[in-house]
Enzyme design. Structure first.
Site, PDB file in Angstrom:
ATOM      1  N   ILE A  42     -10.610   4.700  -1.062  1.00 40.76           N
ATOM      2  CA  ILE A  42     -11.955   4.345  -0.272  1.00 40.76           C
ATOM      3  C   ILE A  42     -11.841   2.916  -0.218  1.00 40.76           C
ATOM      4  CG2 ILE A  42     -14.550   4.295  -0.756  1.00 40.76           C
ATOM      5  CD1 ILE A  42     -13.318   7.131  -0.289  1.00 40.76           C
ATOM      6  N   HIS A  43     -12.452   2.445   1.013  1.00 42.15           N
ATOM      7  CA  HIS A  43     -12.324   1.087   1.253  1.00 42.15           C
ATOM      8  C   HIS A  43     -13.784   0.519   2.115  1.00 42.15           C
ATOM      9  CE1 HIS A  43     -11.796   1.751   5.791  1.00 42.15           C
ATOM     10  NE2 HIS A  43     -11.107   2.870   5.125  1.00 42.15           N
ATOM     11  N   CYS A  44     -14.057  -0.824   1.959  1.00 40.51           N
ATOM     12  CA  CYS A  44     -15.152  -1.031   2.628  1.00 40.51           C
ATOM     13  C   CYS A  44     -14.479  -1.332   4.097  1.00 40.51           C
ATOM     14  CB  CYS A  44     -15.578  -2.893   2.133  1.00 40.51           C
ATOM     15  SG  CYS A  44     -13.970  -3.959   2.243  1.00 40.51           S
ATOM     16  N   GLY A  82     -13.478   5.416   9.119  1.00 32.31           N
ATOM     17  CA  GLY A  82     -12.681   4.722   8.379  1.00 32.31           C
ATOM     18  C   GLY A  82     -11.554   5.466   7.817  1.00 32.31           C
TER      19      GLY A  82
END
Length: 123
Positions: A42-44, A82
């Site tokens: 998971i990423h911003c 994303g």
């Protein structure tokens, strides 16, 4: 180099590293459905500032990889969700529409805080 996309891994789903043994790394932005988050890095979410295509450089932390193939929906998935599936197999044709293929060994040191980026190697 021109940065096309950059983001930071914020957390790692409980089963996300399992895909690494199959030479895959699956990403999704923060806010992913819980049933998907378990399998993803998971990423911003960053802003996609150009097209994904073979010849770009992908980097994750200190590791650098040439992009060898990009699936037909990978760019849209990255921009909107994303989400991208990276394959560390160096194929010259995308195996699936949402896959980005890179050449090189699977990284073994991904942690929250690792920076993921696509860059153009030409100025």
């Amino acid at each position: 180099m021109t940065v096309i996309y950059q983001t930071t891994i914020t957390r790692i789903g409980a089963s996300a590293t399992d895909a690494l043994s199959d030479q895959m790394l699956i990403t999704f932005r923060e806010g992913a459905p819980a049933d998907l988050e378990e399998y993803c890095f998971i990423h911003c979410h960053g802003e996609l500032k150009g097209a994904l295509h073979p010849g770009l450089q992908f980097s994750l932390g200190q590791h650098r990889y040439p992009v060898t193939a990009v699936g037909s929906v990978a760019e849209d998935n990255l921009r909107e969700l994303g989400h991208v599936t990276l394959r560390f197999d160096g194929l010259n044709e995308a195996e699936f529409p949402g896959t980005v293929h890179v050449a090189g060994p699977v990284p073994d040191d991904i942690a929250p805080g690792s920076v993921l980026k696509f860059e153009s190697v030409k100025e």
